[in-house]
Every structure is written in structure tokens, then in C-alpha cells.
Write a protein that holds these residues in place. Sequence first.
Motif, short mmCIF file in Angstrom:
data_model
loop_
_atom_site.label_atom_id
_atom_site.label_comp_id
_atom_site.label_asym_id
_atom_site.label_seq_id
_atom_site.Cartn_x
_atom_site.Cartn_y
_atom_site.Cartn_z
N UNK A 1 47.06 45.23 36.83
CA UNK A 1 47.62 44.00 37.37
C UNK A 1 47.07 42.73 36.73
N UNK A 2 46.17 42.87 35.76
CA UNK A 2 45.51 41.69 35.18
C UNK A 2 46.48 40.69 34.59
N UNK A 3 47.40 41.17 33.76
CA UNK A 3 48.35 40.24 33.13
C UNK A 3 49.30 39.62 34.15
N UNK A 4 49.70 40.41 35.14
CA UNK A 4 50.57 39.86 36.19
C UNK A 4 49.85 38.78 36.98
N UNK A 5 48.59 39.03 37.34
CA UNK A 5 47.81 38.03 38.07
C UNK A 5 47.65 36.77 37.24
#
Length: 238
Positions: free
Chosen positions: A79-83
Motif C-alpha cells: 500500500x506504500x505507493x497508494x498511501x
Amino acid sequence: MLSPPALVAPDAPVALGFVVIVLGGVLLSNATEPGRVREFLADNGVVLLTVGIVLAAVVGVGLFFVGNEELARAWLDQYGLLALFLILILEGAMLLYFAPSESLVPIGVTLLADSASDYDAIAAVILVAVVGATIGQFALFSLAKRGGREYLLKKRWFRIDEEQLDRFDGWFQKWGRIIVPVSNALLFTRGMLTVPAGFAEMRDWEFVLLSALGTLVFQSWLAVAALYLAGQGFFGFL
């Protein structure tokens, strides 16, 4: 490093969602009449969304220090890029006034890239940051263009007062369109010319292009600085 993990904790997002719902319920307790609820959401809905997204990001990063580091890594991989994308939208819309926006890409590069030679991950972080920030700036630009000065000044989430707005208007009138990418590429002035550009009814495609160009320069030099500092061991605690 950005591949989906095999392990994801299903109950943690639910718990965080519960916290956000409770917070929203407490804030809505003073707005029980239908008309007041609608007015409250119009004025504060964006702030509630901002708080929810930032809380999720803080929980994910905080696991590195006080929780399960393996789970934290799994969350970041998935989820890093989404966050980062969602937070940069808020940053572009000038809603991230309680956090240092200059730290977002350095933290993203440090956490999501394996090394300074992990070019795919570094490029992905910069691209996501540019697209997210440009979407946020365009949203604020569109509100300024269609709603006008008085509309924005009446909104509680709009944290620029009339005196500051006059100063930014003066910058735009003096330097013209070129000040949009220049201000976006510099510390402390990012996004400041978004609203004056909307008031001046700058063309949409022109604003998006110039805004993205300035943000690309800004996020690129931040990423380079972060990689250099990481190479010196500055981010060893991460």
C-alpha cells in the motif's frame, strides 16, 4: 520491492476505520439537524478525509518503531505507493498544513526503494508524487477558478488568509504564468500560486502542465537529496 506481499493483517484497517468513524461521529454530534449536517460535511468533510488518510499512513510507519516490522514492511510493499499518492493529493490541495510535505518523497524513496540503484522504485515514487500533487493542485485551482475568492475565504479548511492571498496575487500579477512552475520547484512556496492562477482563469491544460513540471523538479531534487543522505547513513533508523 513493490510486489504484493503474502501477508496482510485484515483487522488493522478495520480498527483504523472504526477510529475514523468514531471521530466523525463525535464531530457530527454538534450538527444533528439535516441542514446543519450537510453544511458541516461541506465545511469539514475534506478535513475528516485528510485525518483518516494521514492516520493510516502514521499507523503503517509507526509499526516500524513500536510494532511488527515484518507486517509494516508488508503494508508498505502493498500500500506504500497508494498511501503516497493519496497524501500527495492532499499536499497539492494545500490540506496537509499539519505535516512537513517536503519529507514525503524522501521517506517514500527511503522506505520503498531497496537502494540508490533501484531505479524502477525511485521512478515510481517520483511519478506517483507528481501525479498526486498535480491532481490536488488542479482540484484547488478549479475551486478557485469556479468558486472565486470569497468562496474560498469562507471555507474553514482553506488556511490562507486575505492578506496572504493578496501577496500571492501580487506575485502572479508581477511574474505571470512562469511563477507557477518556479514556485512549485522551491521550498516554502509550493502551491502558493495555485489559487491566484485559478482567479486569473488560466487555461486548465496550461496549469496542469506547468504545475506538473515544477513538481517534477521539486520531487526529483528531494529524491536525490534523500538518496545521498541515505548513503551517508542518515536514515539508518528506517
